[in-house]
Design a protein around this motif. Structure first.
Motif, short mmCIF file in Angstrom:
data_model
loop_
_atom_site.label_atom_id
_atom_site.label_comp_id
_atom_site.label_asym_id
_atom_site.label_seq_id
_atom_site.Cartn_x
_atom_site.Cartn_y
_atom_site.Cartn_z
N ARG A 1 92.52 66.24 31.40
CA ARG A 1 92.05 65.95 32.76
C ARG A 1 90.67 66.58 33.01
O ARG A 1 89.80 65.98 33.61
CB ARG A 1 93.01 66.52 33.80
N GLN A 2 90.54 67.82 32.53
CA GLN A 2 89.28 68.52 32.76
C GLN A 2 88.11 67.80 32.07
O GLN A 2 87.02 67.70 32.63
CB GLN A 2 89.37 69.97 32.28
N LEU A 3 88.35 67.30 30.86
CA LEU A 3 87.29 66.58 30.15
C LEU A 3 86.84 65.34 30.94
O LEU A 3 85.68 64.97 30.94
CB LEU A 3 87.76 66.17 28.75
N HIS A 4 87.81 64.71 31.62
CA HIS A 4 87.46 63.51 32.41
C HIS A 4 86.88 63.85 33.77
O HIS A 4 85.99 63.17 34.25
CB HIS A 4 88.68 62.60 32.57
N TYR A 5 87.42 64.86 34.42
CA TYR A 5 87.06 65.09 35.84
C TYR A 5 86.35 66.41 36.10
O TYR A 5 85.88 66.65 37.19
CB TYR A 5 88.33 65.02 36.72
N GLY A 6 86.30 67.29 35.09
CA GLY A 6 85.75 68.62 35.32
C GLY A 6 84.24 68.68 35.09
O GLY A 6 83.57 67.66 34.89
N ILE A 7 83.73 69.92 35.13
CA ILE A 7 82.30 70.14 34.92
C ILE A 7 82.09 70.36 33.43
O ILE A 7 82.18 71.49 32.94
CB ILE A 7 81.81 71.34 35.76
N VAL A 8 81.90 69.27 32.73
CA VAL A 8 81.89 69.28 31.28
C VAL A 8 80.66 68.54 30.78
O VAL A 8 80.31 67.47 31.29
CB VAL A 8 83.14 68.57 30.72
N GLU A 9 80.00 69.15 29.79
CA GLU A 9 78.83 68.49 29.21
C GLU A 9 79.04 68.48 27.70
O GLU A 9 79.50 69.46 27.13
CB GLU A 9 77.61 69.31 29.59
N LEU A 10 78.73 67.35 27.09
CA LEU A 10 78.76 67.29 25.63
C LEU A 10 77.37 67.71 25.16
O LEU A 10 76.42 66.96 25.28
CB LEU A 10 79.10 65.89 25.16
N ALA A 11 77.27 68.95 24.63
CA ALA A 11 75.95 69.49 24.31
C ALA A 11 75.51 69.09 22.92
O ALA A 11 74.32 68.98 22.65
CB ALA A 11 75.96 71.01 24.45
N LYS A 12 76.46 68.87 22.03
CA LYS A 12 76.11 68.56 20.65
C LYS A 12 77.16 67.66 20.04
O LYS A 12 78.35 67.80 20.32
CB LYS A 12 76.01 69.87 19.83
N ASP A 13 76.71 66.75 19.19
CA ASP A 13 77.61 65.82 18.52
C ASP A 13 77.08 65.66 17.11
O ASP A 13 76.19 64.85 16.87
CB ASP A 13 77.62 64.49 19.30
N THR A 14 77.57 66.45 16.17
CA THR A 14 77.08 66.39 14.80
C THR A 14 78.17 65.80 13.90
O THR A 14 79.24 65.45 14.39
CB THR A 14 76.74 67.81 14.28
N ALA A 15 77.90 65.70 12.62
CA ALA A 15 78.88 65.16 11.69
C ALA A 15 80.13 66.04 11.64
O ALA A 15 81.23 65.56 11.42
CB ALA A 15 78.27 65.03 10.30
N GLU A 16 79.96 67.35 11.88
CA GLU A 16 81.09 68.27 11.72
C GLU A 16 81.81 68.60 13.01
O GLU A 16 82.98 68.91 13.01
CB GLU A 16 80.64 69.61 11.10
N GLU A 17 81.06 68.60 14.13
CA GLU A 17 81.69 69.14 15.35
C GLU A 17 81.07 68.59 16.63
O GLU A 17 79.98 68.02 16.63
CB GLU A 17 81.55 70.67 15.37
#
Ligand SMILES: [Zn+2]
Ligand SMILES: [Zn+2]
Length: 317
Positions: free
Chosen positions: A279-295
């Motif tokens: 729920r938090q990922l959908h509605y909370g204060i969340v930012e995707l800061a990095k998206d690499t091959a590993e993580e």
């Protein structure tokens, strides 16, 4: 077929108009009798597409069917009630525009010439509002309904519809989210291609199918049914046990809803999370800061959390 509009006016509009993944389909019952169609319980039909909009249509886009002033004569109405201007259906685009022979279905009053061809898309009627249309009269005083073409009309088959207006109409129409449909694909790559241009609601449906399916089951097994966010926070990553003994965990597509890119439905875009963190990922204060091959690196309430991708977990297991 009659000319829908003068071409210079249409070119000017083409410059000003942007696709939104939502559509208003304009229907003139004096030409095509939508009341008879909606009473027939057929739920698919094709809809003419204006050339300059053709590349904007894609499977999984949503729209409304708008009826303007019903100018049928009493003779043509033959005892039927005159339609009041309003929204008579919620629809979903099924395919991309194709050239087709002019339709000869029985609902035409002014049928297009036989033997001709026109550009059209298939649309599925997902909510039939014939018995309780959303009348333009009341939509005009609704502050959430701002789309000028929807309110004032347009001499053409379709126009992109403002998302806020669409969502308001969707609410008023009482359409259930399960009305949106996604056809199963042969592969995840197929689904990604097919629904790349879909409305966000339909992308959600595709995403949820996958999150409940065998791909997600494999990811859950690989993460040991643990919440990867709890794990990153150093908390107990296990929820309750289900009746079958398996710990409860949910699958989440990290970048799916905002962009449906190649690979976005696949396991490397899925993480497993507890219900709260989901729920938090959908509605909370969340930012995707990095998206690499590993993580992935999420910033949740200001705290950076590293969540390894499934490929990486599998490699190091
Ligand atoms: Zn958690
Ligand atoms: Zn999710």
């Amino acid at each position: 077929m009659e000319a829908w509009f003068v071409s210079s006016a249409s070119e000017a509009l083409a410059v000003k108009t942007e696709p939104t993944t939502y559509w208003t389909f304009f229907c003139n019952p004096r030409r095509w009798q939508i009341d008879d169609f909606l009473r027939s319980h057929r739920d698919e039909d094709d809809y003419r597409v204006i050339d300059w909009q053709a590349t904007w249509f894609a499977p999984g886009q949503l729209g409304v069917v708008r009826v303007g002033v019903d100018t049928r004569t009493r003779g043509q109405l033959a005892g039927r009630r005159r339609l009041e201007p309003g929204i008579y259906a919620i629809v979903q685009v099924v395919d991309s525009p194709k050239l087709r022979p002019n339709s000869t279905d029985p609902y035409w009053l002014e049928a297009p010439p036989e033997g001709g061809e026109h550009l059209a898309v298939d649309i599925r009627y997902i909510k039939n509002l014939l018995d309780r249309p959303l009348l333009l009269e009341s939509l005009k005083s609704d502050l959430a309904v701002t789309d000028r073409f929807l309110l004032d009309g347009f001499q053409g088959a379709s126009m992109p519809l403002d998302p806020g207006t669409f969502h308001r109409i969707l609410d008023l129409s009482g359409t259930e989210p399960h009305a949106f449909d996604a056809e199963p694909g042969d592969s995840l790559a197929d689904l990604e291609r097919r629904y790349a241009g879909a409305s966000p609601e339909v992308k959600e449906v595709v995403s949820r199918h996958i999150e409940r399916g065998p791909v997600a089951a494999k990811v859950k097994e690989a993460t040991g049914y643990r919440c990867q966010v709890c794990l990153a926070l150093g908390q107990n990553p296990f929820s309750f046990r289900k009746r079958d003994g398996e710990p409860y965990v949910e699958a989440h597509h990290v970048t799916f809803v905002s962009r449906l890119e190649p690979g976005s439905l696949g396991p490397s875009n899925i993480i497993t999370v507890c219900a709260d963190h989901h729920r938090q990922l959908h509605y909370g204060i969340v930012e995707l800061a990095k998206d690499t091959a590993e993580e992935f690196v999420f910033v949740i309430d200001g705290v950076a959390l590293r969540v390894p991708k499934i490929s990486h977990i599998a490699d190091t297991a």
